[in-house]
Design an enzyme around this catalytic site. Structure first.
Site, PDB file in Angstrom:
ATOM      1  N   GLU A  43       0.801  -1.237   0.000  1.00  0.00           N
ATOM      2  CA  GLU A  43       0.000   0.000   0.000  1.00  0.00           C
ATOM      3  C   GLU A  43       0.832   1.284   0.000  1.00  0.00           C
ATOM      4  O   GLU A  43       0.292   2.362  -0.241  1.00  0.00           O
ATOM      5  CB  GLU A  43      -0.979   0.005   1.188  1.00  0.00           C
ATOM      6  CG  GLU A  43      -0.292   0.243   2.520  1.00  0.00           C
ATOM      7  CD  GLU A  43      -1.039   1.212   3.429  1.00  0.00           C
ATOM      8  OE1 GLU A  43      -2.179   1.589   3.129  1.00  0.00           O
ATOM      9  OE2 GLU A  43      -0.455   1.577   4.454  1.00  0.00           O
ATOM     10  N   ASN A  44       2.135   1.176   0.283  1.00  0.00           N
ATOM     11  CA  ASN A  44       3.008   2.362   0.274  1.00  0.00           C
ATOM     12  C   ASN A  44       4.103   2.261  -0.782  1.00  0.00           C
ATOM     13  O   ASN A  44       5.093   2.985  -0.722  1.00  0.00           O
ATOM     14  CB  ASN A  44       3.673   2.545   1.639  1.00  0.00           C
ATOM     15  CG  ASN A  44       2.695   2.588   2.778  1.00  0.00           C
ATOM     16  OD1 ASN A  44       2.502   1.598   3.468  1.00  0.00           O
ATOM     17  ND2 ASN A  44       2.050   3.721   2.962  1.00  0.00           N
ATOM     18  N   ASN A  71      -5.316   1.433   3.531  1.00  0.00           N
ATOM     19  CA  ASN A  71      -6.009   2.718   3.395  1.00  0.00           C
ATOM     20  C   ASN A  71      -5.522   3.584   2.237  1.00  0.00           C
ATOM     21  O   ASN A  71      -6.229   4.478   1.793  1.00  0.00           O
ATOM     22  CB  ASN A  71      -5.936   3.499   4.714  1.00  0.00           C
ATOM     23  CG  ASN A  71      -4.526   3.639   5.235  1.00  0.00           C
ATOM     24  OD1 ASN A  71      -3.821   2.654   5.437  1.00  0.00           O
ATOM     25  ND2 ASN A  71      -4.112   4.869   5.479  1.00  0.00           N
ATOM     26  N   HIS A  72      -4.324   3.334   1.719  1.00  0.00           N
ATOM     27  CA  HIS A  72      -3.829   4.128   0.580  1.00  0.00           C
ATOM     28  C   HIS A  72      -4.097   3.481  -0.784  1.00  0.00           C
ATOM     29  O   HIS A  72      -3.538   3.907  -1.796  1.00  0.00           O
ATOM     30  CB  HIS A  72      -2.327   4.386   0.734  1.00  0.00           C
ATOM     31  CG  HIS A  72      -1.996   5.217   1.938  1.00  0.00           C
ATOM     32  ND1 HIS A  72      -2.593   6.436   2.185  1.00  0.00           N
ATOM     33  CD2 HIS A  72      -1.138   5.002   2.966  1.00  0.00           C
ATOM     34  CE1 HIS A  72      -2.106   6.924   3.316  1.00  0.00           C
ATOM     35  NE2 HIS A  72      -1.232   6.080   3.815  1.00  0.00           N
ATOM     36  N   HIS A 178      -0.058  -1.750   8.796  1.00  0.00           N
ATOM     37  CA  HIS A 178      -0.426  -0.330   8.773  1.00  0.00           C
ATOM     38  C   HIS A 178       0.397   0.571   9.690  1.00  0.00           C
ATOM     39  O   HIS A 178       0.726   1.669   9.317  1.00  0.00           O
ATOM     40  CB  HIS A 178      -1.914  -0.092   9.073  1.00  0.00           C
ATOM     41  CG  HIS A 178      -2.265   1.364   9.175  1.00  0.00           C
ATOM     42  ND1 HIS A 178      -2.266   2.205   8.068  1.00  0.00           N
ATOM     43  CD2 HIS A 178      -2.589   2.164  10.240  1.00  0.00           C
ATOM     44  CE1 HIS A 178      -2.599   3.437   8.452  1.00  0.00           C
ATOM     45  NE2 HIS A 178      -2.785   3.437   9.759  1.00  0.00           N
TER      46      HIS A 178
HETATM   47 FE   LIG Z   1       1.361   1.434   5.334  1.00  0.00          FE
HETATM   48 FE   LIG Z   2      -1.932   1.996   5.967  1.00  0.00          FE
END
Ligand SMILES: [Fe+2]
Ligand SMILES: [Fe+2]
Length: 261
Positions: A43-44, A71-72, A178
């Site tokens: 996600e990052n 979430n990203h 996360h």
């Molecule tokens: Fe992350």
């Molecule tokens: Fe995250």
């Protein structure tokens, strides 16, 4: 089912530094640990926030069998259609049905199937439904799998611990992501599910959860907006190796893999 099934799960790969750390360490880890499956939280992966098809393709090319998100997920538009097209990349299952992508996938290696489930926590996160409710449906989607790994992408430790207990005996592993900081609670729960509250991050340990530390400190000291760049100082891989038991959906052990690149 092969006796020695194992899963290497890699915590949030942050930016180029994270991708390079994974690329340099993964061949050696493969030789040493011989994981059946490699699952990576991506996600990052793109510049520290989100992922594009370019980074997703790069993670697959490095040998990821599946990619999980968080979430990203939707930060970069280019990934939206990719999430519908490619089966082995999943976003949280408890997002809205109308949002691109799917929350579960099945991958196969050496005759063994692994179900991968991605969930989002509900505290400080925009998920459509409670993770601990939607997970029932998600598990039905991977009902035929020999082993199941659940990536619970959440801010609150309580939500992750609760999910671990709820799924104990139902899945092979529940891993938290996360926060980008690994927790010291990896263990196999009494009914055979491997559990850790947070795997940590694969990226620059010299930053603040992936961001250049002077920028993060400046924002906290001034309360003024500032551009955030990914740190490249002191890259590490944060991962866990889950060794599966010779029975379906149970783990024998979970071991943290925390190493400098
Ligand atoms: Fe992350
Ligand atoms: Fe995250």
């Amino acid at each position: 089912m092969a006796r020695e099934t194992s899963i290497l799960f890699v915590g949030d790969v942050v930016g180029r530094t994270g991708r390079q750390a994974l690329e340099s360490l993964l061949p050696g880890l493969r030789e040493e640990l011989v994981p059946t499956f490699v699952v990576v939280n991506g996600e990052n992966a793109a510049g520290g926030i989100g992922i594009t098809p370019k980074e997703a393709d790069a993670l697959f090319a490095m040998g990821a069998d599946a990619i999980t998100l968080g979430n990203h997920t939707y930060r970069h538009r280019e990934i939206w259609p990719y999430l519908d097209e490619r089966r082995e990349i999943v976003r949280p299952a408890n997002y809205l049905p109308g949002q691109p992508g799917r929350g579960t996938c099945l991958v196969e290696r050496d005759g063994v199937t692994l179900g991968v489930v991605n969930l989002s926590g509900n505290l400080y996160m925009q998920a459509a439904s409670p993770a601990l409710v939607t997970v029932d449906e998600a598990l039905r989607e991977v009902a035929g799998a020999d082993h199941v790994l659940v990536d619970m992408h959440a801010e609150a430790t309580s939500e992750k611990v609760a999910l671990g207990w709820y799924l104990d005996g139902k899945v092979t592993a529940v891993v938290g992501t996360h926060t980008h900081v690994p927790t010291a609670d990896a263990r196999v729960l009494p009914n055979g599910t491997a559990y850790i509250t947070d795997v940590g991050m694969t990226g620059a340990r010299g930053g603040v959860i992936g961001v250049r530390r002077e920028q993060s400190i400046a924002v906290m000291r001034t309360h003024m907006p500032m551009r955030f760049d990914s740190s490249d100082e002191d890259p590490w891989i944060n991962a866990v190796l889950v060794r599966a038991a010779p029975v379906p959906r149970r783990a024998e052990s979970i071991e943290q893999i925390l190493r400098p690149a």
